[in-house]
Scaffold this motif. Structure first.
Motif, PDB file in Angstrom:
ATOM      1  N   TYR A 139      48.216  42.019  35.210  1.00 48.19           N
ATOM      2  CA  TYR A 139      47.650  40.957  36.039  1.00 48.19           C
ATOM      3  C   TYR A 139      47.956  41.300  37.496  1.00 48.19           C
ATOM      4  CZ  TYR A 139      47.309  36.364  38.335  1.00 48.19           C
ATOM      5  OH  TYR A 139      46.995  35.331  39.191  1.00 48.19           O
ATOM      6  N   THR A 141      47.975  40.010  41.347  1.00 48.47           N
ATOM      7  CA  THR A 141      47.959  38.798  42.151  1.00 48.47           C
ATOM      8  C   THR A 141      47.053  38.990  43.365  1.00 48.47           C
ATOM      9  OG1 THR A 141      49.769  39.427  43.631  1.00 48.47           O
ATOM     10  CG2 THR A 141      50.369  38.445  41.505  1.00 48.47           C
ATOM     11  N   HIS A 164      42.586  38.666  33.917  1.00 45.26           N
ATOM     12  CA  HIS A 164      41.897  38.124  35.092  1.00 45.26           C
ATOM     13  C   HIS A 164      42.260  36.664  35.354  1.00 45.26           C
ATOM     14  CE1 HIS A 164      39.366  41.676  35.833  1.00 45.26           C
ATOM     15  NE2 HIS A 164      39.471  41.843  34.530  1.00 45.26           N
ATOM     16  N   SER A 173      43.259  35.931  38.851  1.00 44.39           N
ATOM     17  CA  SER A 173      43.691  37.201  39.423  1.00 44.39           C
ATOM     18  C   SER A 173      42.919  37.533  40.696  1.00 44.39           C
ATOM     19  CB  SER A 173      43.495  38.321  38.402  1.00 44.39           C
ATOM     20  OG  SER A 173      43.688  39.589  38.997  1.00 44.39           O
TER      21      SER A 173
END
Length: 233
Positions: A139, A141, A164, A173
């Motif tokens: 993931y 950020t 996502h 995401s």
């Protein structure tokens, strides 16, 4: 992009049979329009609801809080996206303008009190599936930091192992966020409250109509279910 699809895993349907998800495909999107009048109409509806009922007491939000509790998350620490938007909107009276598609989805989310996410399909590989994480997914950020969702966490995962969204509807995401160059996006809205079937049908109609007015497109739409869980596009 041939063969791309969106779906919820059967395990998610098994554990949350009350789920009502809808999906829309928005193509030929640009960042040029300024659909302020359309956005303000949705915001006015949110204001009217919040004038009589705090966000946390809305049935749509209470349903998501129950789901977060079931997932082992404190619902006042990890809030679904629509509750976070409603709380900010109630406090500040408006939301920052980011991109016309994001602004529209946020406004619709406010009006209906359900999470509405938009994913840039250029960043999605093969498919997008709401499923339980294995624990090896990545993931990214908005600050471009890589994280590993914990095994068993509900995520939006693609065929390359990217998550996502984390904690289902809690955090999207930065990898597939809508940007100035986005041309093709998948929009997903999900409800779990008692009137979700009717409300999500209305949401889909209004959102599709808004997309047509803003970008002169005719977006394919679908309401998903356990017996028809997949949106191919």
């Amino acid at each position: 992009m041939a063969g791309v699809y969106f779906q919820h895993a059967d395990e998610v349907w098994r554990d949350f049979p009350q789920l009502v998800p809808v999906a829309l495909l928005a193509e030929r999107i640009t960042g040029d329009p300024r659909p302020e009048e359309i956005i303000e109409r949705f915001e006015q509806r949110a204001s009217a609801r919040l004038a009589t009922t705090p966000a946390g007491q809305l049935p749509e939000i209470q349903a998501w809080r129950r789901v977060f509790t079931r997932m082992g998350l404190k619902p006042t620490q990890y809030r679904c996206a629509s509750e976070s938007l409603l709380r900010r909107f109630a406090k500040e009276g408006s939301l920052p303008r980011i991109h016309p598609l994001v602004d529209l989805c946020n406004a619709v989310s406010l009006a209906y009190a359900v999470p509405v996410a938009a994913f840039d399909l250029a960043a999605v590989t093969d498919h997008l599936e709401v499923r339980y994480a294995v624990g090896d997914e990545t993931y990214v950020t908005f600050g471009e930091t890589a994280e590993r969702p914990g095994a068993g966490e509900v995520i939006f995962a693609d065929g390359a192992g990217y998550a996502h969204a984390r904690r289902w509807s809690n955090r999207q995401s930065g990898r597939s966020a809508i940007r100035a160059g986005t041309g093709r996006a998948l929009i997903v809205a999900e409800g779990l409250h008692p009137s979700a079937a009717d409300d999500l049908a209305d949401l889909t109609s209004e959102l599709a109509d808004s997309l047509t007015k803003i970008w002169s497109i005719d977006p394919p739409t679908t309401v998903l279910s356990r017996t028809a869980p997949r949106f191919d596009f």
